[in-house]
Design a protein around this motif. Structure first.
Motif, PDB file in Angstrom:
ATOM      1  N   ILE A   1      30.474  61.396  49.369  1.00  0.00           N
ATOM      2  CA  ILE A   1      31.074  62.307  48.376  1.00  0.00           C
ATOM      3  C   ILE A   1      30.029  62.935  47.442  1.00  0.00           C
ATOM      4  O   ILE A   1      30.348  63.857  46.693  1.00  0.00           O
ATOM      5  CB  ILE A   1      32.114  61.562  47.515  1.00  0.00           C
ATOM      6  N   ALA A   2      28.802  62.431  47.474  1.00  0.00           N
ATOM      7  CA  ALA A   2      27.811  62.888  46.484  1.00  0.00           C
ATOM      8  C   ALA A   2      27.530  64.382  46.592  1.00  0.00           C
ATOM      9  O   ALA A   2      27.481  65.096  45.584  1.00  0.00           O
ATOM     10  CB  ALA A   2      26.515  62.099  46.652  1.00  0.00           C
ATOM     11  N   LEU A   3      27.365  64.860  47.812  1.00  0.00           N
ATOM     12  CA  LEU A   3      27.056  66.287  47.998  1.00  0.00           C
ATOM     13  C   LEU A   3      28.243  67.146  47.584  1.00  0.00           C
ATOM     14  O   LEU A   3      28.070  68.173  46.910  1.00  0.00           O
ATOM     15  CB  LEU A   3      26.675  66.554  49.451  1.00  0.00           C
ATOM     16  N   GLN A   4      29.445  66.738  47.969  1.00  0.00           N
ATOM     17  CA  GLN A   4      30.633  67.508  47.632  1.00  0.00           C
ATOM     18  C   GLN A   4      30.811  67.605  46.117  1.00  0.00           C
ATOM     19  O   GLN A   4      31.086  68.679  45.565  1.00  0.00           O
ATOM     20  CB  GLN A   4      31.866  66.855  48.266  1.00  0.00           C
ATOM     21  N   LYS A   5      30.643  66.475  45.412  1.00  0.00           N
ATOM     22  CA  LYS A   5      30.801  66.471  43.957  1.00  0.00           C
ATOM     23  C   LYS A   5      29.747  67.341  43.281  1.00  0.00           C
ATOM     24  O   LYS A   5      30.044  68.084  42.346  1.00  0.00           O
ATOM     25  CB  LYS A   5      30.711  65.030  43.437  1.00  0.00           C
ATOM     26  N   GLU A   6      28.498  67.233  43.761  1.00  0.00           N
ATOM     27  CA  GLU A   6      27.420  68.033  43.172  1.00  0.00           C
ATOM     28  C   GLU A   6      27.687  69.527  43.366  1.00  0.00           C
ATOM     29  O   GLU A   6      27.517  70.334  42.446  1.00  0.00           O
ATOM     30  CB  GLU A   6      26.090  67.647  43.815  1.00  0.00           C
ATOM     31  N   ALA A   7      28.122  69.893  44.575  1.00  0.00           N
ATOM     32  CA  ALA A   7      28.391  71.308  44.855  1.00  0.00           C
ATOM     33  C   ALA A   7      29.560  71.821  44.023  1.00  0.00           C
ATOM     34  O   ALA A   7      29.533  72.950  43.521  1.00  0.00           O
ATOM     35  CB  ALA A   7      28.673  71.500  46.343  1.00  0.00           C
TER      36      ALA A   7
ATOM     37  N   THR B   1      30.377  79.913  35.734  1.00  0.00           N
ATOM     38  CA  THR B   1      30.848  81.305  35.713  1.00  0.00           C
ATOM     39  C   THR B   1      30.142  82.144  36.769  1.00  0.00           C
ATOM     40  O   THR B   1      30.760  82.968  37.454  1.00  0.00           O
ATOM     41  CB  THR B   1      30.612  81.908  34.309  1.00  0.00           C
ATOM     42  N   GLU B   2      28.832  81.916  36.900  1.00  0.00           N
ATOM     43  CA  GLU B   2      28.066  82.696  37.885  1.00  0.00           C
ATOM     44  C   GLU B   2      28.610  82.470  39.291  1.00  0.00           C
ATOM     45  O   GLU B   2      28.789  83.417  40.062  1.00  0.00           O
ATOM     46  CB  GLU B   2      26.595  82.282  37.804  1.00  0.00           C
ATOM     47  N   SER B   3      28.880  81.192  39.631  1.00  0.00           N
ATOM     48  CA  SER B   3      29.401  80.893  40.962  1.00  0.00           C
ATOM     49  C   SER B   3      30.799  81.472  41.143  1.00  0.00           C
ATOM     50  O   SER B   3      31.134  81.998  42.218  1.00  0.00           O
ATOM     51  CB  SER B   3      29.424  79.382  41.190  1.00  0.00           C
ATOM     52  N   GLN B   4      31.639  81.382  40.108  1.00  0.00           N
ATOM     53  CA  GLN B   4      32.988  81.916  40.201  1.00  0.00           C
ATOM     54  C   GLN B   4      32.975  83.422  40.423  1.00  0.00           C
ATOM     55  O   GLN B   4      33.783  83.949  41.189  1.00  0.00           O
ATOM     56  CB  GLN B   4      33.768  81.579  38.925  1.00  0.00           C
ATOM     57  N   ILE B   5      32.038  84.107  39.773  1.00  0.00           N
ATOM     58  CA  ILE B   5      31.911  85.557  39.991  1.00  0.00           C
ATOM     59  C   ILE B   5      31.510  85.832  41.438  1.00  0.00           C
ATOM     60  O   ILE B   5      32.027  86.750  42.085  1.00  0.00           O
ATOM     61  CB  ILE B   5      30.890  86.152  39.012  1.00  0.00           C
ATOM     62  N   GLY B   6      30.572  85.019  41.961  1.00  0.00           N
ATOM     63  CA  GLY B   6      30.161  85.170  43.357  1.00  0.00           C
ATOM     64  C   GLY B   6      31.319  84.939  44.314  1.00  0.00           C
ATOM     65  O   GLY B   6      31.489  85.669  45.305  1.00  0.00           O
TER      66      GLY B   6
ATOM     67  N   ASP C   1      22.803  75.054  47.465  1.00  0.00           N
ATOM     68  CA  ASP C   1      23.356  75.303  46.130  1.00  0.00           C
ATOM     69  C   ASP C   1      23.078  74.151  45.169  1.00  0.00           C
ATOM     70  O   ASP C   1      22.900  74.374  43.968  1.00  0.00           O
ATOM     71  CB  ASP C   1      24.868  75.519  46.225  1.00  0.00           C
ATOM     72  N   ALA C   2      23.092  72.912  45.677  1.00  0.00           N
ATOM     73  CA  ALA C   2      23.080  71.737  44.800  1.00  0.00           C
ATOM     74  C   ALA C   2      21.711  71.080  44.669  1.00  0.00           C
ATOM     75  O   ALA C   2      21.546  70.189  43.839  1.00  0.00           O
ATOM     76  CB  ALA C   2      24.089  70.713  45.313  1.00  0.00           C
ATOM     77  N   THR C   3      20.717  71.485  45.473  1.00  0.00           N
ATOM     78  CA  THR C   3      19.406  70.835  45.434  1.00  0.00           C
ATOM     79  C   THR C   3      18.305  71.885  45.345  1.00  0.00           C
ATOM     80  O   THR C   3      18.573  73.085  45.300  1.00  0.00           O
ATOM     81  CB  THR C   3      19.190  69.984  46.703  1.00  0.00           C
ATOM     82  N   ASN C   4      17.053  71.399  45.349  1.00  0.00           N
ATOM     83  CA  ASN C   4      15.927  72.339  45.337  1.00  0.00           C
ATOM     84  C   ASN C   4      15.514  72.762  46.731  1.00  0.00           C
ATOM     85  O   ASN C   4      14.465  73.385  46.926  1.00  0.00           O
ATOM     86  CB  ASN C   4      14.733  71.739  44.586  1.00  0.00           C
ATOM     87  N   LEU C   5      16.323  72.412  47.722  1.00  0.00           N
ATOM     88  CA  LEU C   5      16.137  72.907  49.087  1.00  0.00           C
ATOM     89  C   LEU C   5      16.879  74.230  49.247  1.00  0.00           C
ATOM     90  O   LEU C   5      17.952  74.418  48.673  1.00  0.00           O
ATOM     91  CB  LEU C   5      16.704  71.911  50.098  1.00  0.00           C
ATOM     92  N   THR C   6      16.322  75.134  50.039  1.00  0.00           N
ATOM     93  CA  THR C   6      17.105  76.296  50.439  1.00  0.00           C
ATOM     94  C   THR C   6      17.954  75.913  51.641  1.00  0.00           C
ATOM     95  O   THR C   6      17.689  74.921  52.325  1.00  0.00           O
ATOM     96  CB  THR C   6      16.202  77.475  50.812  1.00  0.00           C
ATOM     97  N   SER C   7      18.985  76.678  51.881  1.00  0.00           N
ATOM     98  CA  SER C   7      19.861  76.378  53.022  1.00  0.00           C
ATOM     99  C   SER C   7      19.087  76.426  54.329  1.00  0.00           C
ATOM    100  O   SER C   7      19.299  75.589  55.229  1.00  0.00           O
ATOM    101  CB  SER C   7      21.023  77.379  53.053  1.00  0.00           C
TER     102      SER C   7
END
Length: 552
Positions: free
Chosen positions: A259-265, A272-277, A65-71
């Motif tokens: 904490i960097a990953l958590q804050k970015e995510a 809004t898009e994420s909240q709808i998801g 979600d937070a980088t240009n990597l896919t999960s």
């Protein structure tokens, strides 16, 4: 989740915890439970221990979600990196935070850092570098445009050559130490205990040689670093030694803070898009819960359906359509029997559902009333607030409408005049046609009347006879009425004599003028009428004689 069961070796209790954990993650992230389960399935394939699967999966989803990597890319790459460096599987979150921090602060991307890190991981771990130090070196190298495939291999060979010189106290150890600004013993100790510092000192030393006008390429070749790729990699790093310094400090802080990953995510999940998801996932989780509740009943119904379908197939194979129809009756009877047996339970279930629903409303009755009252108040207040603006807007609209009409009035008047002029022109142009049409209609009426004269005369004769008899019968009354009328007329005429005389004179003057103006036409009309009358008398002479005889 069937995929998770396929790749993960766990007890039913552990599977239940995994399923619940995956569903809980879906209620906090925009990814669906199915997508999260696929990452958990990959974790099982990559050898992640059951107790670490949820943590690993959450980190990989956040990286996606937070980088240009896919999960999926993150899962595969970081699981391999952890296997190479023997990193504890409980520290994937620290690994993710380090990657995000480097990607946010260096001129590179997270995918480039991870790719370069995989190239450096084997040798880096061999010489004693930690995961954050390996990623820091990878970030610095990719920041200066070093290709992961070529640069990673080149830097790995350089580290291997230094490591060999240190471990064997080789003849080039002193040269490496001098470039790093240390004695052979100091460089050897630094390499064994803090290899990242030895590399940084060596890179800075190369930069000093270059700044002082020395030949870095020749210096490297003296150290048996001969390949073009190795030399290019070290030259680029030497020219940006401060980038490597910053990268090492940044990676160390990010690893410790975690904490960097958590804050970015979290920033991504606030969109809004994420909240709808996330809302969709919560609804789907409710559906999953309901599905689990109904699953056993559905399985029973499916098993029964399969059994009955097999019965119908066997009956058809044995007896053809006749056997199929016969067995179909038995199947329907069995279905109705099962429904009748289950019906009380369903009725009780429906009753309980309705009662629970009503109880829920009843228990929140006061809150519902307060909410409705609050809604009504808010609505009224909103209407009251906008009424002045509505009135002002309405007045402005009326004013603008009036102003617009006034402004357009001259043009409307001109347009109306044009319409009237056009209408008059059309009427005048059509007047001869209209007059001609009137004359034609009048002639047709006269002809029709002439054709009806015989019938009219016959009826008139009858009417005169009836009228004469009625007059004869009512003669005394008529005489009395006539006397009264004459008296009234005389009395009225005496009062209106001046007016009548004036009107008579006016009428006579008009008639005389009209006769004078139309004398020729009247003479022609009189001649035509006399001709027509003579012709009528000649044509009906016998009938008129008979009428006179009868009258006498």
């Amino acid at each position: 989740f069937a995929g998770v069961r396929k790749t993960v070796d766990a007890t039913e209790q552990e599977f239940a915890a995994l399923e619940k954990g995956i569903r809980d993650l879906s209620k906090q992230m925009p990814q669906s439970a199915s997508d999260i389960a696929r990452v958990a399935e990959a974790a099982g394939q990559l050898g992640i221990e059951t107790k670490n699967i949820l943590g690993f999966t959450e980190t990989m989803i956040m990286l996606g979600d937070a980088t240009n990597l896919t999960s999926d890319q993150a899962a595969t790459a970081l699981a391999r990196l952890a296997n190479i460096t023997r990193m504890p599987q409980s520290e994937f979150d620290r690994l993710g935070s380090t990657i995000v921090a480097l990607g946010n602060n260096l001129a590179t991307t997270e995918s480039e850092i991870v790719e370069m890190g995989l190239r450096l991981a084997g040798t880096g771990a061999q010489v004693g570098m930690t995961e954050d130090q390996i990623l820091a070196l990878a970030g610095a190298m990719s920041s200066v445009g070093i290709n992961a495939e070529a640069g990673g291999s080149s830097m790995s060979r350089v580290m291997q050559k230094i490591n060999t010189e240190v471990l064997s106290s080789g003849k080039n150890l002193q040269k490496f130490a001098e470039i790093a600004g240390m004695s052979a013993e100091e460089f050897s100790k630094a390499w064994r205990e803090r290899p990242q510092e030895a590399i940084l000192a060596f890179v800075k030393g190369l930069d000093e040689i270059n700044k002082s006008g020395g030949d870095v390429t020749s210096t490297l070749k003296d150290l048996k670093i001969n390949s073009i790729q190795e030399i290019d990699t070290l030259l680029r790093l030497a020219g940006a030694s401060e980038v490597l310094t910053d990268s090492l400090e940044l990676a160390s802080e990010a690893w410790e803070e975690n904490i960097a990953l958590q804050k970015e995510a979290e920033q991504r999940y606030k969109t809004t898009e994420s909240q709808i998801g996330i809302l969709k996932n919560n609804v789907m989780d409710l559906a999953i819960s309901i599905g689990d509740e109904l699953k056993e009943s559905m399985r029973g119904a499916i098993d029964t359906s399969i059994e009955m379908t097999q019965r119908l197939a066997d009956a058809f194979n044995k007896g053809g359509f006749a056997g199929l129809v016969s067995e179909l009756g038995n199947v329907i009877a069995d279905v109705l029997t099962k429904i009748a047996g289950e019906l009380p339970r369903f009725i009780d279930m429906g009753k309980d559902l309705i009662l629970n629903f009503l109880n829920g409303i009843s228990s929140n009755r006061q809150q519902l009333i307060e909410s409705v009252v609050e809604i009504a108040k808010s609505l009224v207040n909103a209407i009251l607030e906008i009424i002045p603006e509505l009135l002002e807007t309405g007045i402005l609209l009326i004013q603008e409408l009036g102003r617009g009409i006034i402004e357009a009035l001259p043009a409307l008047i001109v347009a109306a005049q044009d319409c009237i002029d056009t209408l008059l022109v059309v009427i005048l142009d059509s007047l001869p046609l209209i007059v001609d049409m009137g004359v034609q209609i009048l002639l047709m009426l006269i002809k029709g009347m002439v054709d009806m004269v015989p019938m009219i005369m016959e009826k008139a004769l009858w009417l005169i006879m009836v009228l004469a008899e009625a007059i004869q019968d009512n003669l005394p009354l008529i005489i009395n009425a006539a006397v009264e009328i004459i008296n009234s007329l005389v009395s009225g005429m005496e009062d209106m004599a001046p007016v009548i005389i004036d009107m008579g004179m006016t009428i006579i003057e008009v008639l005389i003028e009209s006769i004078i103006d139309n004398a020729e036409k009247l003479i022609d009309a009189a001649i035509q009428i006399i001709d027509s009358l003579i012709g009528f008398i000649a044509d009906n002479l016998d009938m008129l004689i008979d009428f006179q005889i009868n009258l006498i």
